[in-house]
Design a protein around this motif. Structure first.
Motif, PDB file in Angstrom:
ATOM      1  N   ILE A  77     -85.822  -0.600  43.632  1.00 40.41           N
ATOM      2  CA  ILE A  77     -86.703   0.535  43.882  1.00 40.41           C
ATOM      3  C   ILE A  77     -86.319   1.317  45.143  1.00 40.41           C
ATOM      4  CG2 ILE A  77     -88.344  -0.783  45.292  1.00 40.41           C
ATOM      5  CD1 ILE A  77     -90.633   0.554  43.802  1.00 40.41           C
TER       6      ILE A  77
ATOM      7  N   GLU B 185     -78.202   2.312  48.721  1.00 41.65           N
ATOM      8  CA  GLU B 185     -77.081   2.930  49.438  1.00 41.65           C
ATOM      9  C   GLU B 185     -76.109   1.840  49.877  1.00 41.65           C
ATOM     10  OE1 GLU B 185     -78.362   5.920  52.367  1.00 41.65           O
ATOM     11  OE2 GLU B 185     -76.465   5.457  53.398  1.00 41.65           O
TER      12      GLU B 185
ATOM     13  N   GLN C  86     -82.054   3.128  39.839  1.00 39.09           N
ATOM     14  CA  GLN C  86     -83.208   3.057  40.731  1.00 39.09           C
ATOM     15  C   GLN C  86     -84.477   3.146  39.889  1.00 39.09           C
ATOM     16  OE1 GLN C  86     -83.390   6.090  43.741  1.00 39.09           O
ATOM     17  NE2 GLN C  86     -84.868   4.940  44.947  1.00 39.09           N
ATOM     18  N   CYS C  87     -85.307   2.114  39.967  1.00 43.90           N
ATOM     19  CA  CYS C  87     -86.559   2.158  39.222  1.00 43.90           C
ATOM     20  C   CYS C  87     -87.516   1.115  39.773  1.00 43.90           C
ATOM     21  CB  CYS C  87     -86.310   1.898  37.733  1.00 43.90           C
ATOM     22  SG  CYS C  87     -85.801   0.210  37.385  1.00 43.90           S
TER      23      CYS C  87
ATOM     24  N   ASP D  42     -84.230   3.227  48.058  1.00 41.17           N
ATOM     25  CA  ASP D  42     -83.087   4.093  48.398  1.00 41.17           C
ATOM     26  C   ASP D  42     -82.088   3.436  49.348  1.00 41.17           C
ATOM     27  OD1 ASP D  42     -84.997   7.150  48.699  1.00 41.17           O
ATOM     28  OD2 ASP D  42     -83.669   6.471  47.093  1.00 41.17           O
TER      29      ASP D  42
END
Lengths: 208, 118
Positions: A79, A85, A103-104, A81
């Protein structure tokens, strides 16, 4: 590949720079990750040439390991960021081409979302200690809907009976492969002790 | 985002019953070299939603599976390229039913929903 070589390799994986408490972010140690992956690969042959999912992949140590062990494709799901990265950075540094990432929010995935699209799911899910009780079972439920062959996961030993009950309800076979001791070094400012040991079960779930 | 991953992704916007396949709108695509594994590709084919893959491949694949593909190396190499070598780096995925767009940035598709659509 020998276990110690896999472990050395995974020691190169970058971890969280600024772990978020509420997401229960802490890296799976290279030792535990290597032991898990080594068993999944050598005892059960559930990695090589398989489509693998890593739920709550974080910075990707399990995904990197699966890719190194020649998964056909390993897809990480997370989930956050910042974690993703670092995941991408790791993927590039290891020069791995059999890795992908999405991304979830694993908890908000509908049951049919990725139903039976993966051979194997590997994960070290959040345990539900930060106002998110039950999240480990949400992850498990989603993982079971996604995998055709097996789900490998870590859960607190103290929850073993509860999980066994759920496994029976869901008609899923549960096998505790090993008991591990998680040595969590003080990673957040509020941690008073230098490190804390948590008893954890490494479990294999498979459809009956 | 590889096209094998895209083949698996669905939209789960509230109220949507058929959020598949997601329409790819790519602004940056990269093709990498990935080791060809014919057994893997051959095994994946029956598990794929073939028409969604054909749509994503934009003309590189035949609209129906050829017979005896397991032994056709040229065909398997084409499928391998589409599934694993092509990567969408920037762009978005659009839900076919709601129109909601999910951004793809630095190769990562963001499927997170806002409060209104979950």
């Amino acid at each position: 590949m020998k276990l110690k070589d896999l472990e050395s390799c995974l020691q190169q994986v970058d971890v969280f720079e600024d772990p978020k408490v509420l997401l229960e972010q802490y890296p799976t140690s290279p030792h535990i990750a290597a032991c898990m992956l080594y068993t999944i690969h050598n005892t059960f042959d559930d990695i090589k040439d398989k489509v693998v999912a890593d739920l709550g992949c974080g910075c990707g140590v399990l995904s990197i390991g699966a890719a190194v062990l020649d998964a056909g494709l390993c897809v990480g799901f997370d989930i956050d960021d910042d974690a993703l990265e670092i995941f991408q950075r790791n993927k590039e540094e290891f020069e791995l081409t059999n890795i992908d990432v999405v991304q979830c929010d694993v908890c908000s995935l509908r049951e049919s979302a990725f139903a039976k699209k993966f051979d194997t799911v590997i994960m070290n899910p959040p345990f539900g200690t930060k106002r998110n009780q039950g999240i480990d079972m949400e992850f498990l439920k989603t993982a079971l809907s996604m995998a055709t062959t097996a789900v490998y996961s870590l859960h607190k030993t103290s929850t073993r009976e509860h999980i066994q009950k759920k496994a029976n309800d869901w008609k899923v076979k549960m096998e505790v492969i090993a008991e591990l001791r998680y040595d969590l070094p003080a990673s957040y400012k509020f941690h008073k002790k230098k490190s804390v040991d948590i008893q954890v079960d490494f479990i294999r779930f498979s459809p009956t | 985002m590889k096209l094998l991953t895209h083949n698996i992704l669905t939209s789960h916007v509230k109220g949507v019953t058929k959020g598949y396949p997601l329409l790819i709108k790519a602004t940056e695509v990269r093709v990498n070299e990935v080791e060809f594994n014919p057994q893997f590709v051959s095994r994946m084919i029956p598990k794929l939603e073939w028409s969604a893959l054909v749509q994503a491949a934009e003309g590189d694949l035949p609209s129906s599976l050829i017979q005896d593909y397991e032994n056709n190396e040229e065909f398997l190499r084409k499928v391998h390229r589409v599934l694993l070598e092509v990567e969408v780096i920037e762009g978005c995925l659009q839900c076919p039913e709601s129109g909601r767009e999910f951004p793809i940035s630095r190769g990562v598709p963001n499927m997170l929903l806002n409060e209104d659509d979950s």
